[in-house]
Design a protein around this motif. Structure first.
Motif, mmCIF file in Angstrom:
data_model
loop_
_atom_site.group_PDB
_atom_site.id
_atom_site.type_symbol
_atom_site.label_atom_id
_atom_site.label_comp_id
_atom_site.label_asym_id
_atom_site.label_seq_id
_atom_site.Cartn_x
_atom_site.Cartn_y
_atom_site.Cartn_z
ATOM 1 N N THR A 46 78.045 2.368 -19.937
ATOM 2 C CA THR A 46 77.331 2.255 -18.664
ATOM 3 C C THR A 46 77.116 0.787 -18.395
ATOM 4 O O THR A 46 76.683 0.043 -19.257
ATOM 5 C CB THR A 46 75.971 2.975 -18.724
ATOM 6 N N GLU A 82 74.779 -2.635 -12.432
ATOM 7 C CA GLU A 82 75.359 -3.305 -11.290
ATOM 8 C C GLU A 82 74.789 -4.718 -11.178
ATOM 9 O O GLU A 82 73.626 -4.970 -11.456
ATOM 10 C CB GLU A 82 75.070 -2.509 -10.021
ATOM 11 N N ARG A 124 83.539 1.335 -12.357
ATOM 12 C CA ARG A 124 82.638 2.199 -11.585
ATOM 13 C C ARG A 124 81.449 1.417 -11.062
ATOM 14 O O ARG A 124 80.874 1.759 -10.012
ATOM 15 C CB ARG A 124 82.151 3.359 -12.461
ATOM 16 N N ALA A 125 81.042 0.367 -11.793
ATOM 17 C CA ALA A 125 79.896 -0.450 -11.378
ATOM 18 C C ALA A 125 80.282 -1.498 -10.332
ATOM 19 O O ALA A 125 79.425 -2.256 -9.886
ATOM 20 C CB ALA A 125 79.264 -1.128 -12.591
ATOM 21 N N GLU A 148 86.377 1.211 -17.745
ATOM 22 C CA GLU A 148 86.173 2.200 -16.688
ATOM 23 C C GLU A 148 84.730 2.180 -16.185
ATOM 24 O O GLU A 148 84.476 2.341 -14.991
ATOM 25 C CB GLU A 148 86.551 3.582 -17.208
ATOM 26 N N ALA A 149 83.775 1.980 -17.113
ATOM 27 C CA ALA A 149 82.378 1.880 -16.697
ATOM 28 C C ALA A 149 82.156 0.660 -15.806
ATOM 29 O O ALA A 149 81.429 0.723 -14.804
ATOM 30 C CB ALA A 149 81.472 1.804 -17.927
#
Length: 506
Positions: free
Chosen positions: A31, A34, A64-65, A60-61
Motif C-alpha cells: 500500500t 498518495e 494505483r497510488a 502495482e501499489a
C-alpha cells in the motif's frame, strides 16, 4: 471412527494454515500513500523469488497510488537468474509510468549493481548512479557442489548476453556495454573519430582505422579481453549508459520533475517472514518437522497433534512457494496425490510401504517443482537451480529419516512418547476386531515372558504380534522387524511388551 476423527483434525489444520497464509499475503500487499509522483522500490540483497514478488506487488501499489515515475533502487551483488529475469520482464512491461534504475551510495548501501542487478538496471528506461558506485560484471555463474562459484556454460552466457543486448536496444542503452558486461570475450576500446568519442570492439576499430586513415584514434581500452566490464558512475555517464550522476534520492526526485520528495517503499513484516520461510535452511527444517511428525502420527492411535503438525509444516512449505507465483496445476496435483497416498497408508493399509513411500516421493517432487518456474531444465542455470532445490528437499528428507531413526531407537525409553505409541491390547485371534478401549495388558509377572510368536505388522519399533493366538501391541528394543518375523517376548514392563527376533526359530 478413526477416519472421521482424522478428517475433522485435518480440516481444522488446513483451515488454520490457510487462514495464516491469507493473513500473511494480505499483510504483505503493498500500500502506497498518495503524495509524490516519484516512488522508490528497493531491490537490495540477494535476488530471490521473494524479491520478484516484492517488486511486482509494490510497483502495482505505487501505480494505483498515482505514481508517474518508478525508481528501482538497486543495491546488490546479484542472485538467481530466473528471479532477475522475472523482475526484468515485469519492469519492461510497465506502461503507466516511467521506469528509472538508480544505484545509491551511503553508509547502509553497498553501492553496486552487479550481475543480476545490472540485468535489472538495463530493463529500466533510464539509469542514474550516485558518486562512488559501480555497475557491471553480469556474467551468469553457477555454484559447484563444494560451494564455489564457477562460470556458466556458453549456452547460458549466450542467452543472458542476448537478453542484455535486447534490453539495451529497447531502452536506448549502449548495446556494446551490455555485451561486455556479460561476455569476457568481448574487447571494447574507446575511439576518437573526427573528435567524437565512440565505443567499438577491436574488430570494428580495426575496420574504421582502415576505412578512415588518420581520422581514428584509439584513446583507451574500456574492457580488456578475458575481463568482464564494470563501470564506475563517471564512466557510465561518459559512455552514455547513465543519464547523470546524482547524489541522493532527493536530488533525483527533483531532477525527475517531482516538486515533493520521493516516496520510499520498504519490505513489510510479512515480506520478511516470507523471505525467512522460503530460505533453503528453513524449508529443509520444515520438511524435517513434517516427516518426524508424520512418523509419530503413524505410530500413535487415532489422529492428533503430530498429524496436525505434519499438515501445517507441509502446507506452509507448499503455500509460501505458491505466494511466490511458482505453483501451477502440476505441483497441486502431485501434492494432493502424495497426501492421498499417505492418508491411504496411515488409515487403510497396515505398516508403512509402497503407498507411503510413493506419497513422500510425490510430495518431494511437488515441493521441488514449486521452488522453480520450470519442470524440465533447458539451460545450465536451470539445471543448477534444479540441483539446488533437490538438495534442499533431499536434505530435509535425510534429516527427517535420521530424526525418525533416533525416535525409533530412543522413543521406547522416553516417557514423553508413551502416549504416542500404540499401547492398546487386542484380545482374540488375528482375525478378530481391535478392542480399542481395552487397555488390559499383562502384569510385570505375566507368563508371556519367554513366549514365542509372529509379528503381524512391521515393528517400527511398535506394532502388533500374535502370541499364543492372541494379538498384542508390542515393541522392540529399537530395531525394525518385518511382518512375519518370528519373535520372542523378552520381558514385560508395566504396559510394555518388549519382543526381539526369535533366534531359535531361525
Amino acid at each position: 471412527m478413526r477416519i472421521h476423527q482424522a478428517f475433522r483434525y485435518t480440516t481444522r489444520a488446513v483451515r488454520t494454515a490457510v487462514l495464516a497464509l491469507l493473513l500473511f499475503s494480505a499483510a504483505a500487499v503493498g500500500t502506497a500513500a498518495e503524495g509524490s509522483s516519484v516512488y522508490v522500490i528497493p531491490i537490495k540483497g540477494d535476488i530471490e523469488p521473494s524479491t520478484a514478488v516484492f517488486v511486482r506487488r509494490n510497483s502495482e501499489a505505487a501505480l494505483r497510488a498515482g505514481a508517474k515515475v518508478l525508481v528501482f533502487d538497486i543495491d546488490t551483488f546479484g542472485g538467481r537468474v530466473d528471479s532477475a529475469l522475472r523482475i526484468s520482464s515485469y519492469i519492461g512491461s510497465i506502461r503507466g509510468a516511467r521506469t528509472v534504475a538508480y544505484v545509491r551510495s551511503g553508509p547502509d548501501s553497498l553501492g553496486v549493481s552487479w550481475s543480476a542487478g545490472a540485468l535489472i538496471a538495463f530493463s529500466a528506461s533510464a539509469i542514474y548512479m550516485a558518486p562512488g558506485t559501480s555497475m557491471g560484471a553480469a556474467a551468469p555463474v553457477l555454484m559447484s557442489p563444494d560451494g564455489q562459484s564457477q562460470g556458466a556454460g556458453e549456452k547460458t552466457v549466450s542467452a543472458v548476453r542476448s537478453q542484455m543486448a535486447a534490453l539495451a536496444e529497447k531502452n536506448g542503452h549502449p548495446p556494446l556495454l551490455a555485451l561486455a558486461m556479460v561476455d569476457a570475450d568481448v574487447e571494447l576500446v574507446e575511439l576518437s573519430v573526427a573528435g567524437e568519442t565512440r565505443l567499438a570492439t577491436v574488430e570494428e576499430a580495426a575496420s574504421l582505422e582502415k576505412s578512415r586513415p588518420g581520422q581514428v584514434e584509439r584513446v583507451r581500452t574500456v574492457s580488456a579481453k578475458g575481463k568482464l566490464l564494470s563501470l564506475t558512475a563517471g564512466e557510465a555517464e561518459r559512455y552514455g549508459l547513465s543519464e547523470g550522476t546524482v547524489e541522493d534520492l532527493g536530488s533525483l526526485a527533483a531532477l525527475l520533475g517531482s516538486p515533493e520528495p520521493a516516496t520510499e517503499l520498504s519490505p513489510s513484516g510479512a515480506d520478511k517472514v516470507v523471505v525467512f520461510i522460503t530460505s533453503g535452511g528453513v524449508q529443509a527444517l520444515l520438511i524435517l518437522v513434517g516427516l518426524v511428525a508424520l512418523f509419530l502420527e503413524i505410530n500413535s492411535p487415532g489422529f492428533g497433534l503430530p498429524g496436525t503438525v505434519a499438515i501445517i509444516a507441509f502446507f506452509t512449505l507448499f503455500g509460501t512457494n505458491a505466494l511466490m507465483g511458482s505453483v501451477g496445476s502440476l505441483e497441486i496435483i502431485l501434492f494432493i496425490l502424495g497426501i492421498g497416498l499417505l492418508a491411504v497408508e496411515i488409515f487403510i493399509l497396515p505398516g508403512f510401504g509402497v503407498a507411503g513411500i510413493s506419497g513422500i516421493v510425490l510430495i518431494g517432487a511437488a515441493l521441488v517443482f514449486s521452488m522453480q518456474d520450470f519442470v524440465i531444465p533447458t539451460v545450465s542455470w536451470e539445471w543448477d537451480l534444479l540441483g539446488r532445490n533437490v538438495m534442499t528437499v533431499v536434505a530435509g528428507l535425510l534429516a527427517g529419516i535420521a530424526g525418525i531413526g533416533v525416535l525409533a531407537l530412543a522413543g521406547p525409553r522416553i516417557k514423553l512418547f508413551d502416549r504416542l505409541m500404540l499401547k492398546t491390547t487386542i484380545e482374540g485371534t488375528a482375525g478378530r476386531a481391535f478392542a480399542a478401549n481395552d487397555e488390559t495388558l499383562p502384569s510385570p509377572a505375566s507368563p508371556l515372558e519367554g513366549r514365542r510368536g509372529v509379528a503381524r505388522t512391521v515393528l517400527r519399533p511398535s506394532g502388533r504380534a500374535e502370541i499364543d493366538g492372541v494379538i498384542y501391541s508390542v515393541e522392540t528394543e529399537g530395531i525394525f522387524l518385518e511382518a512375519g518375523t518370528p519373535v520372542k517376548v523378552l520381558y514385560v514392563q508395566g504396559s510394555r511388551i518388549v519382543v526381539g527376533p526369535d533366534a531359535q526359530a531361525s
